[in-house]
Write an enzyme that holds these catalytic residues in place. Structure first.
Site, PDB file in Angstrom:
ATOM      1  N   ASP A 203      17.060  -4.398  31.850  1.00 17.87           N
ATOM      2  CA  ASP A 203      17.887  -5.207  30.949  1.00 17.87           C
ATOM      3  C   ASP A 203      19.324  -5.305  31.451  1.00 17.87           C
ATOM      4  O   ASP A 203      20.259  -4.908  30.768  1.00 17.87           O
ATOM      5  CB  ASP A 203      17.830  -4.646  29.528  1.00 17.87           C
ATOM      6  CG  ASP A 203      16.470  -4.844  28.885  1.00 17.87           C
ATOM      7  OD1 ASP A 203      16.277  -5.865  28.212  1.00 17.87           O
ATOM      8  OD2 ASP A 203      15.593  -3.978  29.078  1.00 17.87           O
ATOM      9  N   TYR A 233      19.051 -13.301  31.026  1.00 19.53           N
ATOM     10  CA  TYR A 233      19.259 -13.521  29.589  1.00 19.53           C
ATOM     11  C   TYR A 233      19.554 -14.996  29.300  1.00 19.53           C
ATOM     12  O   TYR A 233      20.302 -15.335  28.381  1.00 19.53           O
ATOM     13  CB  TYR A 233      20.374 -12.629  29.047  1.00 19.53           C
ATOM     14  CG  TYR A 233      19.881 -11.253  28.633  1.00 19.53           C
ATOM     15  CD1 TYR A 233      19.874 -10.875  27.295  1.00 19.53           C
ATOM     16  CD2 TYR A 233      19.419 -10.339  29.569  1.00 19.53           C
ATOM     17  CE1 TYR A 233      19.425  -9.622  26.907  1.00 19.53           C
ATOM     18  CE2 TYR A 233      18.965  -9.091  29.203  1.00 19.53           C
ATOM     19  CZ  TYR A 233      18.965  -8.730  27.858  1.00 19.53           C
ATOM     20  OH  TYR A 233      18.515  -7.491  27.473  1.00 19.53           O
ATOM     21  N   HIS A 389      12.161   0.504  17.292  1.00 13.58           N
ATOM     22  CA  HIS A 389      11.277   0.460  18.459  1.00 13.58           C
ATOM     23  C   HIS A 389      10.226   1.565  18.428  1.00 13.58           C
ATOM     24  O   HIS A 389       9.444   1.685  19.365  1.00 13.58           O
ATOM     25  CB  HIS A 389      12.101   0.564  19.743  1.00 13.58           C
ATOM     26  CG  HIS A 389      13.093  -0.539  19.905  1.00 13.58           C
ATOM     27  ND1 HIS A 389      12.738  -1.819  20.271  1.00 13.58           N
ATOM     28  CD2 HIS A 389      14.435  -0.566  19.712  1.00 13.58           C
ATOM     29  CE1 HIS A 389      13.818  -2.580  20.317  1.00 13.58           C
ATOM     30  NE2 HIS A 389      14.857  -1.844  19.989  1.00 13.58           N
ATOM     31  N   HIS A 416      13.501  -2.660  27.715  1.00 12.83           N
ATOM     32  CA  HIS A 416      13.469  -3.313  26.402  1.00 12.83           C
ATOM     33  C   HIS A 416      14.395  -2.657  25.379  1.00 12.83           C
ATOM     34  O   HIS A 416      15.155  -3.350  24.710  1.00 12.83           O
ATOM     35  CB  HIS A 416      12.040  -3.369  25.859  1.00 12.83           C
ATOM     36  CG  HIS A 416      11.901  -4.119  24.573  1.00 12.83           C
ATOM     37  ND1 HIS A 416      12.072  -5.479  24.496  1.00 12.83           N
ATOM     38  CD2 HIS A 416      11.633  -3.696  23.310  1.00 12.83           C
ATOM     39  CE1 HIS A 416      11.906  -5.870  23.251  1.00 12.83           C
ATOM     40  NE2 HIS A 416      11.650  -4.813  22.510  1.00 12.83           N
TER      41      HIS A 416
END
Length: 545
Positions: A203, A233, A389, A416
């Site tokens: 990420d 992104y 999560h 994530h």
């Protein structure tokens, strides 16, 4: 705990093999299970990431010949004797569906290369193929459709193991060749040969934090980089460049809550951010083999043709054919004595799916005398204790965990979740010395740091009410599964968790010992906040096939 490395430094990426780390006295998985640790949040750390401006110099296309290569990257094939070189020429276009794309045949895809220290050897030529891709939006936004520049992929074969090569890419007939870059091949797959340093990050995005992460990665001179989903992104922008504000959007990755709004339903992206990302990352990707693992932000569904992962599967090269998967979403490769398996959280994985069937066949074929270490990686973590999560990927875990456990996968990397977490060895939520170590590295620079845990006071639900502490009952492919009781304290399988931006380094020392470290942005590049020796026990944990 912050640990300082003693290092022998060099000045160039090409001499990465000379960089060493001397470490003593760190904990080991043999000492486990280790007591759960939650590192306190640094009060000086801003948990929100801010995107770099579009005017950032690293985003700007070089002022040069139209067909000069840019966004150059090196990726591995299945084994040491082959790599892929990828790049982009020409300029992207934004316009109606019938606008003519650039012709891939107008420029050749050629790589000229030779061994670095053999000056009198003639350069070898390799040719490849080129493509363009389209990202199309709904009919009312057709004027914003995106067509890429020409994307080239060339496979180099017949390479020597652990050897430094120099190369240029482009079209020599048009005098459109890149400057000279370098890459080092992987060692031959044996129980004694490993790349010195493998960087794992997830990420990244294009933020000020990403700049720090990239700088620290380059300073650590990796031999191999594995990047987990969340690259450009581009899906956090509308096609007109408007940034989507999802900071107050309390919904899961499937967009099932009522307040998700345009964050999950716009069907638009701003594709030029992929070009920005390719330019931004080129100082790393052009010199160090970099492997890509698709995540949620790479899905980018197209509304009219249901096409997904178009940018991801077009811009990068993958050893899909060589590893027998024939899909860019899941594949495998060897890095010396380590076998890497890349999976996808957003395509089918039940036992009748192509992904499951391929995974099982790949696991069966692994020769542990040549590749003792087996590392798996995908986006959604199975073992996360961060609020929102917890058990988010439960259906994927239920379908695949037995396979990974029975074939004794050693380490699993996920992303994530915008935070860092490392597990004790675990299987089916139970401490197990033969289970993998699960490591979440989803704080590579983008998003907003996760700072709350499912077991924090105030997050634990009233047991008398029908409440699920899991934010989602499914992960976009299969049916929901029954939830379990919410934890009242940090689960014993969670060994270390921390809300910080950064990346990890894996150094495989031999067939049984590897060193893992988590490197935070707020520290100097040679400091680590979490360090552990991961130790295999093949005598005790034999493969159960």
């Amino acid at each position: 705990m912050v640990v300082k490395y003693t290092m022998s430094m060099s000045f160039f990426v090409i001499f990465a093999s000379t960089v060493t780390i001397i470490v003593h006295g760190f904990p080991s998985t043999l000492d486990g299970p280790l007591n759960p640790v939650t590192a306190p949040l640094d009060p000086n750390l801003n948990p929100i990431a801010f995107d770099l401006p579009e005017s950032d110099p690293s985003f700007v296309k070089p002022i040069s010949e139209f067909l000069l290569p840019e966004q150059i990257s090196v990726s591995l094939s299945y084994s040491f004797d082959s790599v892929w070189i990828s790049w982009v020429t020409g300029e992207y276009q934004i316009g109606e569906k019938d606008s003519a794309p650039l012709d891939p045949n107008c420029v050749q895809s050629i790589v000229q290369y030779r061994e670095f220290d053999v000056r009198r050897t003639r350069k070898q030529n390799a040719t490849g193929h080129s493509i363009v891709y389209n990202q199309q939006y709904s009919s009312e936004n057709g004027f914003m459709n995106y067509t890429s520049g020409i994307i080239h992929h060339v496979q180099l074969t017949g390479l020597k193991p652990n050897t430094l090569y120099r190369y240029q890419c482009g079209d020599p007939s048009l005098s459109a060749m890149s400057k000279e870059y370098y890459f080092r091949t992987m060692p031959k797959s044996t129980s004694e040969n490993y790349p010195h340093r493998i960087v794992v990050a997830g990420d990244l995005g294009l933020t000020y934090n990403t700049s720090t992460v990239l700088g620290h990665i380059l300073s650590n001179h990796p031999d191999l980089v594995v990047l987990l989903g969340g690259f450009s992104y581009a899906d956090t922008y509308l096609a007109n460049k408007t940034k989507l504000d999802c900071s107050s959007c309390h919904c899961d990755q499937n967009g099932t809550s009522s307040d998700c709004g345009s964050c999950y339903s716009s069907g638009e992206t701003y594709q030029p951010r992929w070009d920005y990302w390719g330019r931004f990352m080129e100082p790393l990707t052009a010199n160090v083999p970099t492997m890509m693992v698709a995540g949620e932000h790479e899905i980018e569904p197209q509304t009219e043709n249901n096409l997904t992962f178009a940018a991801y599967s077009s811009r990068f090269a993958f050893p899909s054919n060589e590893s027998g998967s024939f899909s860019p979403l899941y594949y495998s490769f060897n890095a010396g004595g380590a076998h890497f398996i890349v999976l996808n959280s957003y395509t089918l994985y039940d036992n009748s799916s192509d992904q499951y069937i391929w995974l099982e066949s790949d696991l069966i074929k692994i020769n542990r005398s040549e590749t003792p270490w087996v590392v798996a990686t995908w986006s959604l973590p199975w073992y996360s204790t961060f609020k929102g999560h917890y058990r988010e990927a439960e259906s994927m875990r239920i379908h695949l965990e037995d396979l990974l456990y029975n074939y004794r996968v050693d380490i699993v990397f996920n992303s994530h979740v915008d935070a860092y977490e490392r597990s004790n060895r675990v299987y089916n939520y139970t401490l197990d010395q033969c289970g993998p170590v699960y490591i979440t590295t989803g704080a590579g620079g983008a998003g907003k740091l996760e700072t709350q845990h499912v077991d924090d006071p105030g997050n634990i639900p009233d047991p008398s009410q029908n409440y699920s502490c899991r934010s989602s009952g499914l992960n976009s492919t299969l049916e929901p599964v029954k939830d379990e009781t919410c934890p009242v304290k940090q689960p014993e399988y969670s060994a270390y968790r921390e809300s910080s931006f950064g990346f990890g380094i894996l150094e495989v020392k031999n067939e049984t010992h590897a060193l893992w470290s988590w490197n935070r942005n707020q520290d100097l590049y040679y400091l680590a906040a979490d360090v552990i020796h991961i130790v295999r026990q093949p005598e005790m944990c034999s493969v159960c096939n």
